[in-house]
Motif scaffolding. Structure first.
Motif, mmCIF file in Angstrom:
data_model
loop_
_atom_site.group_PDB
_atom_site.id
_atom_site.type_symbol
_atom_site.label_atom_id
_atom_site.label_comp_id
_atom_site.label_asym_id
_atom_site.label_seq_id
_atom_site.Cartn_x
_atom_site.Cartn_y
_atom_site.Cartn_z
ATOM 1 N N ASP A 130 -37.588 32.382 52.657
ATOM 2 C CA ASP A 130 -38.653 31.957 53.568
ATOM 3 C C ASP A 130 -39.109 33.090 54.486
ATOM 4 O OD1 ASP A 130 -38.490 29.386 52.514
ATOM 5 O OD2 ASP A 130 -37.131 28.693 54.094
ATOM 6 N N GLU A 131 -38.189 33.969 54.871
ATOM 7 C CA GLU A 131 -38.501 35.043 55.817
ATOM 8 C C GLU A 131 -39.212 36.227 55.164
ATOM 9 O OE1 GLU A 131 -34.771 34.655 58.870
ATOM 10 O OE2 GLU A 131 -34.364 35.429 56.868
ATOM 11 N N VAL A 132 -39.069 36.375 53.873
ATOM 12 C CA VAL A 132 -39.610 37.543 53.168
ATOM 13 C C VAL A 132 -41.111 37.675 53.362
ATOM 14 C CG1 VAL A 132 -40.014 38.530 50.882
ATOM 15 C CG2 VAL A 132 -37.755 37.674 51.486
ATOM 16 N N ARG A 133 -41.849 36.602 53.208
ATOM 17 C CA ARG A 133 -43.314 36.675 53.259
ATOM 18 C C ARG A 133 -43.840 37.079 54.627
ATOM 19 N NH1 ARG A 133 -46.363 33.159 49.395
ATOM 20 N NH2 ARG A 133 -47.827 34.865 49.504
ATOM 21 N N SER A 134 -43.066 36.842 55.692
ATOM 22 C CA SER A 134 -43.527 37.255 57.021
ATOM 23 C C SER A 134 -43.543 38.776 57.160
ATOM 24 C CB SER A 134 -42.666 36.622 58.120
ATOM 25 O OG SER A 134 -41.350 37.140 58.082
ATOM 26 N N LEU A 135 -42.632 39.460 56.477
ATOM 27 C CA LEU A 135 -42.587 40.924 56.527
ATOM 28 C C LEU A 135 -43.275 41.577 55.335
ATOM 29 C CD1 LEU A 135 -38.918 41.468 57.745
ATOM 30 C CD2 LEU A 135 -41.007 41.862 59.043
ATOM 31 N N PHE A 136 -43.272 40.893 54.209
ATOM 32 C CA PHE A 136 -43.842 41.420 52.966
ATOM 33 C C PHE A 136 -44.836 40.390 52.415
ATOM 34 C CE2 PHE A 136 -39.683 43.275 53.583
ATOM 35 C CZ PHE A 136 -39.888 44.620 53.313
ATOM 36 N N PRO A 137 -46.064 40.347 52.951
ATOM 37 C CA PRO A 137 -47.026 39.305 52.590
ATOM 38 C C PRO A 137 -47.371 39.251 51.103
ATOM 39 C CG PRO A 137 -47.841 40.631 54.422
ATOM 40 C CD PRO A 137 -46.571 41.247 53.956
ATOM 41 N N ASP A 138 -47.254 40.346 50.386
ATOM 42 C CA ASP A 138 -47.582 40.370 48.963
ATOM 43 C C ASP A 138 -46.426 39.947 48.066
ATOM 44 O OD1 ASP A 138 -50.136 41.233 49.561
ATOM 45 O OD2 ASP A 138 -49.605 43.346 49.408
ATOM 46 N N PRO A 151 -43.805 37.610 46.095
ATOM 47 C CA PRO A 151 -43.960 36.283 45.491
ATOM 48 C C PRO A 151 -43.212 35.225 46.310
ATOM 49 C CG PRO A 151 -42.401 37.602 44.235
ATOM 50 C CD PRO A 151 -42.988 38.502 45.287
ATOM 51 N N GLN A 152 -43.602 33.991 46.120
ATOM 52 C CA GLN A 152 -42.917 32.877 46.786
ATOM 53 C C GLN A 152 -41.479 32.799 46.276
ATOM 54 O OE1 GLN A 152 -44.360 30.935 49.160
ATOM 55 N NE2 GLN A 152 -42.369 30.023 49.510
ATOM 56 N N HIS A 194 -32.768 32.197 48.394
ATOM 57 C CA HIS A 194 -32.794 33.562 47.868
ATOM 58 C C HIS A 194 -32.418 34.533 48.993
ATOM 59 C CE1 HIS A 194 -34.420 35.691 44.271
ATOM 60 N NE2 HIS A 194 -34.168 36.703 45.072
ATOM 61 N N LYS A 195 -31.421 35.368 48.776
ATOM 62 C CA LYS A 195 -30.945 36.313 49.786
ATOM 63 C C LYS A 195 -31.378 37.735 49.427
ATOM 64 C CE LYS A 195 -28.678 33.086 51.920
ATOM 65 N NZ LYS A 195 -29.428 32.341 52.881
ATOM 66 N N LEU A 196 -32.026 38.405 50.367
ATOM 67 C CA LEU A 196 -32.502 39.778 50.167
ATOM 68 C C LEU A 196 -32.180 40.617 51.387
ATOM 69 C CD1 LEU A 196 -35.967 38.849 48.683
ATOM 70 C CD2 LEU A 196 -34.066 39.838 47.422
ATOM 71 N N TRP A 197 -32.371 41.927 51.242
ATOM 72 C CA TRP A 197 -32.165 42.882 52.329
ATOM 73 C C TRP A 197 -33.450 43.665 52.533
ATOM 74 C CZ3 TRP A 197 -27.834 43.034 55.237
ATOM 75 C CH2 TRP A 197 -26.718 42.364 54.743
ATOM 76 N N ALA A 198 -33.842 43.829 53.791
ATOM 77 C CA ALA A 198 -35.019 44.631 54.131
ATOM 78 C C ALA A 198 -34.560 45.867 54.888
ATOM 79 C CB ALA A 198 -35.977 43.828 54.993
#
Length: 90
Positions: free
Chosen positions: A37-45, A47-48, A53-57
């Protein structure tokens, strides 16, 4: 993100985003774990993704996104390859 410093009269002084960016001089970065859910706030492009889903920025000192990965080790390697100093954020 604001960093506070103790002052003589027990008040707190905060750094602005601009001052924080200058403080790192483009050489300081930090890692941040993200869920889908948090990914799109930092990386708008991006995918949903599902919430689970766990990621690292990898983010610059001012919070500007640099990279996204599903591997913590890949984020650390990218920072090292680009001569970025990793800061610990609590």
């Amino acid at each position: 993100m604001n960093r506070t410093f103790d002052t003589t009269d027990d008040t707190k002084a905060a750094l602005s985003q601009e001052a924080l960016a200058e403080l790192g001089g483009g050489q300081v970065a930090y890692m941040k774990p993200l869920n889908g859910d948090e990914v799109r706030s930092l990386f708008p492009d991006a995918p949903q993704l599902s919430h689970d889903h766990k990621l690292w920025a990898l983010l610059s000192a001012d919070g500007t996104p640099i990279m996204l990965s599903d591997s913590r080790e890949a984020v650390i390697a990218n920072a090292q390859q680009n001569d970025l100093h990793m800061a610990t954020v609590h």
